[in-house]
Design a protein around this motif. Structure first.
Motif, PDB file in Angstrom:
ATOM      1  N   SER A 199       0.951  -1.154  -0.157  1.00 32.41           N
ATOM      2  CA  SER A 199       0.007   0.156  -0.043  1.00 32.41           C
ATOM      3  C   SER A 199       0.948   1.187   0.122  1.00 32.41           C
ATOM      4  O   SER A 199       2.108   1.105  -0.278  1.00 32.41           O
ATOM      5  N   LEU A 200       0.512   2.157   0.418  1.00 35.02           N
ATOM      6  CA  LEU A 200       1.322   3.540   0.634  1.00 35.02           C
ATOM      7  C   LEU A 200       1.508   3.707   2.297  1.00 35.02           C
ATOM      8  O   LEU A 200       0.784   3.595   2.944  1.00 35.02           O
ATOM      9  N   TYR A 201       2.740   4.211   2.442  1.00 32.34           N
ATOM     10  CA  TYR A 201       3.112   4.280   3.841  1.00 32.34           C
ATOM     11  C   TYR A 201       3.825   5.600   4.001  1.00 32.34           C
ATOM     12  O   TYR A 201       4.511   6.124   3.304  1.00 32.34           O
ATOM     13  N   SER A 202       3.511   6.374   5.060  1.00 25.93           N
ATOM     14  CA  SER A 202       4.088   7.501   5.355  1.00 25.93           C
ATOM     15  C   SER A 202       4.960   7.816   6.527  1.00 25.93           C
ATOM     16  O   SER A 202       4.605   7.315   7.817  1.00 25.93           O
ATOM     17  N   MET A 203       6.216   8.270   6.451  1.00 21.39           N
ATOM     18  CA  MET A 203       7.043   8.534   7.549  1.00 21.39           C
ATOM     19  C   MET A 203       7.422   9.715   7.952  1.00 21.39           C
ATOM     20  O   MET A 203       7.908  10.499   7.030  1.00 21.39           O
ATOM     21  N   ASP A 204       7.235  10.663   8.991  1.00 25.35           N
ATOM     22  CA  ASP A 204       7.502  11.828   9.228  1.00 25.35           C
ATOM     23  C   ASP A 204       9.159  11.987   9.262  1.00 25.35           C
ATOM     24  O   ASP A 204       9.733  11.231  10.021  1.00 25.35           O
ATOM     25  N   LEU A 205       9.514  12.928   8.831  1.00 27.76           N
ATOM     26  CA  LEU A 205      11.069  13.407   8.668  1.00 27.76           C
ATOM     27  C   LEU A 205      11.379  13.734  10.339  1.00 27.76           C
ATOM     28  O   LEU A 205      12.570  13.357  10.671  1.00 27.76           O
ATOM     29  N   GLU A 206      10.652  14.239  10.999  1.00 27.34           N
ATOM     30  CA  GLU A 206      10.942  14.477  12.519  1.00 27.34           C
ATOM     31  C   GLU A 206      10.763  13.070  13.489  1.00 27.34           C
ATOM     32  O   GLU A 206      11.132  13.276  14.508  1.00 27.34           O
ATOM     33  N   ASN A 207      10.134  11.915  12.866  1.00 34.11           N
ATOM     34  CA  ASN A 207      10.120  10.645  13.703  1.00 34.11           C
ATOM     35  C   ASN A 207      10.185   9.685  12.725  1.00 34.11           C
ATOM     36  O   ASN A 207       9.084   9.073  12.395  1.00 34.11           O
TER      37      ASN A 207
END
Length: 408
Positions: free
Chosen positions: A70-78
Motif C-alpha cells: 500500500s502507501l506508507y508515510s513516515m515523518d522526517l521528524e520521527n
C-alpha cells in the motif's frame, strides 16, 4: 455553532487566515465543518496557495512516502514509525508504483489492464483517475515500467503535468523508437511531443523533479562518446535537452538520479563505492559538486537503484532509498552508512520507491473524495456527494464572499 460564530466575530479575518494557514491538513479538513464561512475560506484557492507556500518555506509537515503493498508515510521528524495512508482509491488494486510527488500530490501507476494513473492527495484523500493516451497506443507492444512516467508542476501555466515516455521494442529487444506524451490537468487531455534525444531512457527508476524540470538517465546511440547521459524535460517548454555530467566522470558506470534540497543529485557506483554528486548550477560542468563517497561493501555487489531522498531535520544525516532493500541513512560527520529500521512497516520484497511529500490542500482538478473502508461507497465529487440514496450538495471550491488579505 452560533455561539462560536458570535464569539469569534470580533477577531480580524486576517488573523484567522494567518493562524489557519499554519495548521495541518487533517485539522483544516475538520474545521470546514465549523461554519459556512470557514468552509469557504479553507476551500478558496488563495488560501490553498498560502498554506502550501508556508509549508514549502518552513519545510514543515514533510514526510517520506513509501510505495509497497500500500502507501506508507513516515515523518522526517520521527522516522521511528510509519502509518499506512488510505489507499482505497475507487477499488483499484494494491501495490501502487509512485511516479512522482509535487506540492502534496502523488502520481501513482497501477499495473492493471488499463494501466491506470491516479493523482492523489494522501492528506485530504482526494484523487483523480487519469487514463493513458490509449488511442495512440492501440495495437502496439510496449515496455511499461514506472520510469515511463514523470510528474510535476508547470508554474508558468499553473498546470500539473504527467509525462509519458513509451518504448517500442525492436527486433533485438531494445527500443527502436520512443514516443512521448504530456497530460495536462488544465486541459484534461494528452498531447504528443518530440521524444528525447537518446536511444531510450532508463525506466527502472522514476525521474527526478527539480525546479520544474524532470530528469532521466538516457542511454545513448551506438558510437556516442558517452554510454549514459542525463536528459532533462522542461515542463513549461515541453522540450528535452541533455545536461552536462560531472567532469572526469566515467559515463559507462551505473548511476541514479535524485532530488536533494532543491538540487539534482547523481549517484555513481564504482566498484563497491557509491559517489554522490549535487548539481549546484545549470549549463556548466563545474556546477557539479561531490557531496560524499559511501562504501557499500558489507551489503554486497548488488546496486538495485539507490537514490537520495532527503536530509534529516538536523542536516547531519542523508537518507537514501535502496530499491529492494529499504531506507538507509548516511551520517555526514561520522561517515557511517546503515539501514533504517522502521517499526510497523511490512516486511515484503515489493518496496518499489520512496519520495518526499508535503502536506497541502492542493486538489487534482475534477477529483473525488473517498472515505475510509467503512464508508468506501461514499464519494464526493465537484458536484456534491454521492453514495447510496443520499446526496448532499457540497461544492469543493467556493469563492470568497469578501476580499481577504492573505499576507502577514
Amino acid at each position: 455553532m452560533a455561539g462560536l460564530a458570535g464569539a469569534m466575530a470580533w477577531i480580524p479575518m486576517d488573523l484567522i487566515v494567518n493562524v489557519l494557514a499554519r495548521m495541518p491538513v487533517k485539522s483544516l479538513m475538520r474545521f470546514k465543518c465549523v461554519s459556512r464561512s470557514w468552509y469557504d475560506l479553507i476551500s478558496d484557492r488563495g488560501f490553498v496557495q498560502l498554506h502550501l507556500k508556508r509549508s514549502l518555506e518552513t519545510e514543515s509537515r514533510t514526510s517520506i512516502v513509501i510505495g509497497n503493498q500500500s502507501l506508507y508515510s513516515m515523518d522526517l521528524e520521527n522516522i521511528d514509525s510509519c502509518t499506512e495512508i488510505c489507499n482505497d482509491l475507487g477499488g483499484l488494486m494494491r501495490y501502487p508504483s509512485i511516479v512522482g510527488s509535487c506540492n502534496g500530490l502523488l502520481c501513482l501507476a497501477y499495473n492493471d489492464p488499463k494501466r491506470t494513473l491516479v493523482l492523489y492527495n494522501p492528506y485530504s484523500r482526494m484523487y483523480k483517475k487519469v487514463p493513458p493516451p490509449s488511442n495512440e497506443l492501440k495495437g502496439h507492444s510496449l515496455i511499461i515500467q514506472r520510469g515511463n512516467f514523470g510528474f510535476g508542476y508547470d508554474s508558468a501555466h499553473d498546470d500539473f503535468k504527467i509525462v509519458s515516455i513509451l518504448q517500442f521494442p525492436g527486433m533485438e529487444g531494445f527500443g527502436s523508437r520512443n514516443a512521448a506524451y504530456v497530460y495536462s490537468t488544465n486541459n484534461d487531455s494528452w498531447e504528443s511531443i518530440e521524444p528525447p534525444p537518446c536511444l531510450f531512457l532508463c525506466h527502472a527508476t522514476t525521474p527526478a523533479l527539480v525546479n520544474g524540470v524532470l530528469y532521466w538517465i538516457g542511454v545513448e546511440y551506438p558510437g556516442s562518446d558517452s554510454y549514459y547521459s542525463v536528459v532533462g524535460f522542461s515542463l513549461s517548454d515541453q522540450s528535452f535537452a541533455k545536461v552536462p555530467h560531472p567532469q572526469h566522470y566515467d559515463t559507462r558506470k551505473s548511476l541514479e538520479l535524485g532530488e536533494l534540497s532543491g538540487c539534482l543529485s547523481l549517484q555513481v557506483k564504482v566498484g563497491l563505492v557509491a559517489h554522490v554528486w549535487m548539481m549546484k548550477g545549470y549549463g556548466a560542468e563545474f556546477s557539479w559538486l561531490k557531496l560524499c563517497s559511501i562504501s557499500i561493501a558489507r551489503f554486497g555487489n548488488s546496486w538495485c537503484s539507490m537514490k537520495t531522498v532527503a536530509y534529516s531535520r538536523n542536516g547531519r544525516e542523508l537518507f537514501f532509498w535502496w530499491r529492494g532493500k529499504g531506507l538507509f541513512s548516511y551520517d555526514l560527520e561520522e561517515k557511517s552508512f546503515k539501514e533504517v529500521e522502521i517499526p510497523r512497516f511490512p516486511t515484503t520484497p515489493v518496496l518499489n520507491d520512496a519520495m518526499l511529500c508535503i502536506e497541502s490542500l492542493v486538489q487534482p482538478r475534477g477529483g473525488c473524495f473517498v472515505t475510509r473502508k467503512e464508508d468506501a461507497t461514499v464519494v464526493r465529487t465537484e458536484n456534491g456527494i454521492k453514495g447510496g440514496d443520499r446526496r448532499l450538495e457540497l461544492p469543493l471550491e467556493v469563492s470568497f464572499t469578501r476580499q481577504l488579505k492573505l499576507e502577514c
